[in-house]
Motif scaffolding. Sequence first.
Motif, PDB file in Angstrom:
ATOM      1  N   UNK A 266       1.368   0.161  -3.686  1.00 20.47           N
ATOM      2  CA  UNK A 266       1.775   0.153  -2.184  1.00 20.47           C
ATOM      3  C   UNK A 266       1.841   0.802  -1.150  1.00 20.47           C
ATOM      4  N   UNK A 267       2.235   0.226   0.032  1.00 17.15           N
ATOM      5  CA  UNK A 267       1.740   1.444   1.459  1.00 17.15           C
ATOM      6  C   UNK A 267       1.538   2.634   1.470  1.00 17.15           C
ATOM      7  N   UNK A 268       1.105   2.515   1.894  1.00 16.18           N
ATOM      8  CA  UNK A 268       0.455   4.315   2.604  1.00 16.18           C
ATOM      9  C   UNK A 268      -0.079   5.194   4.156  1.00 16.18           C
ATOM     10  N   UNK A 269       0.126   5.687   4.680  1.00 12.26           N
ATOM     11  CA  UNK A 269      -0.637   5.922   6.125  1.00 12.26           C
ATOM     12  C   UNK A 269      -2.345   5.582   5.879  1.00 12.26           C
ATOM     13  N   UNK A 270      -3.033   5.090   6.307  1.00 10.49           N
ATOM     14  CA  UNK A 270      -4.058   4.005   6.512  1.00 10.49           C
ATOM     15  C   UNK A 270      -4.699   3.696   5.271  1.00 10.49           C
ATOM     16  N   UNK A 271      -3.966   2.841   5.086  1.00 11.57           N
ATOM     17  CA  UNK A 271      -4.437   2.117   3.569  1.00 11.57           C
ATOM     18  C   UNK A 271      -4.702   0.972   4.235  1.00 11.57           C
ATOM     19  N   UNK A 272      -5.047   0.352   5.014  1.00  7.99           N
ATOM     20  CA  UNK A 272      -6.425  -0.599   5.125  1.00  7.99           C
ATOM     21  C   UNK A 272      -7.593  -0.214   6.021  1.00  7.99           C
ATOM     22  N   UNK A 273      -7.562   0.986   5.864  1.00  7.14           N
ATOM     23  CA  UNK A 273      -8.301   2.261   6.857  1.00  7.14           C
ATOM     24  C   UNK A 273      -9.702   3.005   5.265  1.00  7.14           C
ATOM     25  N   UNK A 274      -8.935   3.175   4.316  1.00  4.94           N
ATOM     26  CA  UNK A 274      -8.659   3.547   2.878  1.00  4.94           C
ATOM     27  C   UNK A 274      -9.949   2.097   2.394  1.00  4.94           C
ATOM     28  N   UNK A 275      -9.382   1.297   2.395  1.00  3.65           N
ATOM     29  CA  UNK A 275     -10.586   0.114   1.295  1.00  3.65           C
ATOM     30  C   UNK A 275     -10.996  -0.877   2.642  1.00  3.65           C
ATOM     31  N   UNK A 276     -11.581  -0.562   3.657  1.00  2.00           N
ATOM     32  CA  UNK A 276     -12.474  -0.783   4.649  1.00  2.00           C
ATOM     33  C   UNK A 276     -13.195  -0.051   4.605  1.00  2.00           C
ATOM     34  N   UNK A 277     -13.352   1.964   4.749  1.00  4.44           N
ATOM     35  CA  UNK A 277     -14.023   2.313   3.973  1.00  4.44           C
ATOM     36  C   UNK A 277     -14.818   2.452   3.107  1.00  4.44           C
ATOM     37  N   UNK A 278     -13.595   2.003   1.975  1.00  2.00           N
ATOM     38  CA  UNK A 278     -14.958   2.131   0.882  1.00  2.00           C
ATOM     39  C   UNK A 278     -15.737   1.224   0.731  1.00  2.00           C
ATOM     40  N   UNK A 279     -15.164   0.554   0.959  1.00  2.00           N
ATOM     41  CA  UNK A 279     -16.076  -0.823   0.915  1.00  2.00           C
ATOM     42  C   UNK A 279     -17.656  -1.126   2.416  1.00  2.00           C
ATOM     43  N   UNK A 280     -17.303  -0.017   2.849  1.00  2.00           N
ATOM     44  CA  UNK A 280     -18.247  -0.292   3.806  1.00  2.00           C
ATOM     45  C   UNK A 280     -19.161   1.137   3.490  1.00  2.00           C
ATOM     46  N   UNK A 281     -18.706   1.709   2.272  1.00  4.65           N
ATOM     47  CA  UNK A 281     -19.717   2.966   2.044  1.00  4.65           C
ATOM     48  C   UNK A 281     -20.851   1.837   0.871  1.00  4.65           C
ATOM     49  N   UNK A 282     -19.725   0.746  -0.031  1.00  7.13           N
ATOM     50  CA  UNK A 282     -20.610   0.191  -0.747  1.00  7.13           C
ATOM     51  C   UNK A 282     -21.517  -0.918  -0.479  1.00  7.13           C
ATOM     52  N   UNK A 283     -21.370  -1.241   0.960  1.00 10.93           N
ATOM     53  CA  UNK A 283     -22.435  -1.721   2.046  1.00 10.93           C
ATOM     54  C   UNK A 283     -22.138  -3.112   1.959  1.00 10.93           C
TER      55      UNK A 283
END
Length: 425
Positions: A266-283
């Motif tokens: 389900x959508x929320x504010x900053x959804x794509x940011x939350x996905x991308x920051x997690x992938x960035x943290x995992x390199x």
Amino acid sequence: MGIPSDEVVIIRPPESPGGPSLITVSCPDKTGLGCDLCRVILLFGLSIVRGDFSTDGRWCYVLLWVAERGRKETRWDLLKKRLVAVCPSVSPPLVSEINSSDQEMDAEQKPQVFLLKFSCYDRMGLLHDLSDDYEMADVTEVLCELELTIRRVKVSTTPDGTVMDLFLITDTRELLHTQSRREDACNRLRAILGDSMCSCEIELASEEIASCLQASSSLPPSITEDMLTLEIQDESSNAVPQSSFLSVSVDNSLSHAHSLIQIQCYDHKGLLYDIMRTLKDYNMQVSYGRFNTKENGNCNVDLLVVQNDGKKIVDPNKQVALCSRLRMELSSPLRVTLVSRGPDIELLVANPVEICGKGRPLVFYDITYALKLLEIRIFLAEIGRHVIGDREWEIYRVHLGDDHELCASKDKIVDGVTKMLMGWH
């Protein structure tokens, strides 16, 4: 993949009234670029309703359709400037090795920290007015134009109704060391607050004061316990609408070179940011991605990714860890609770900090705006960063005024703040 344009960022207006604007980014690639772009868009209060991006490892092409939330007018020229700033420069050689480029970005000199001190007479919603970076009214318009970023704040109200404010801030323009810039900031604040302002000073923060921004493990045990409890929330948390669903999976059968991450939520504010920051943290490096939202609020995300060594995610333990972290970040990207402090009540909001040290945008604004709508006064507010376990957290501690019980129940306060933070208000 598209032909690179002479312009790094192009913003096109909606094709029809009320429709989304199209942001096109064409630049050299780097690990975490998607996260950085999404963070800037979130900072400007825009919602990404559709996305399409691809890269060959050297050059990337990004299309993002964004919608305004209606609370403010978007400063598109400033948005473009900020998006260009996070993109790697286009200069020969085209791009250095991705990992070394990312390390150079992380090793950039930290901005100078300044202490903003002022006092004024209290009024409902004052702290919200001071915390909004991009609202086009009252003091919020001034902070928007001044481009000052709040790093930490301590605000208290004295019995005689005077508000004492201490803000640790950084300047996007990097001009706050000049006397003219400081005077302009104070004059703009004074023009908005009028006779209610008693004093205003801006000075370079001492090393001792600036050190308050550094991570600390000296949190009260009760808050640490609260954080750990929130850390292990599952998908049934009341932070997610009961009608929503959350599915995260990794599939290695559809591509010989990439792992396919599929997300339905389900959508929320900053959804794509939350996905991308997690992938960035995992390199993780995203080679191709597609994102879209439906009218009912459900989202579908498909991402073709590789690890920082250029290989697929074949280790089952790594797959489980990544999926688990994504589920946790998407089900509860922010943690909200009320904690009793003897006779007082404290609102506690926490969000994880990116490994590179960046926090989530506009959290303080959303908290204060929600409390303003609930007509709840803020007696004391503090923002700090703390290490709990193996993660750094940005923690907002807001002591509510004595009249909070007359304005709303505890459940209503938590619900109101949560919905504002998640964009469900």
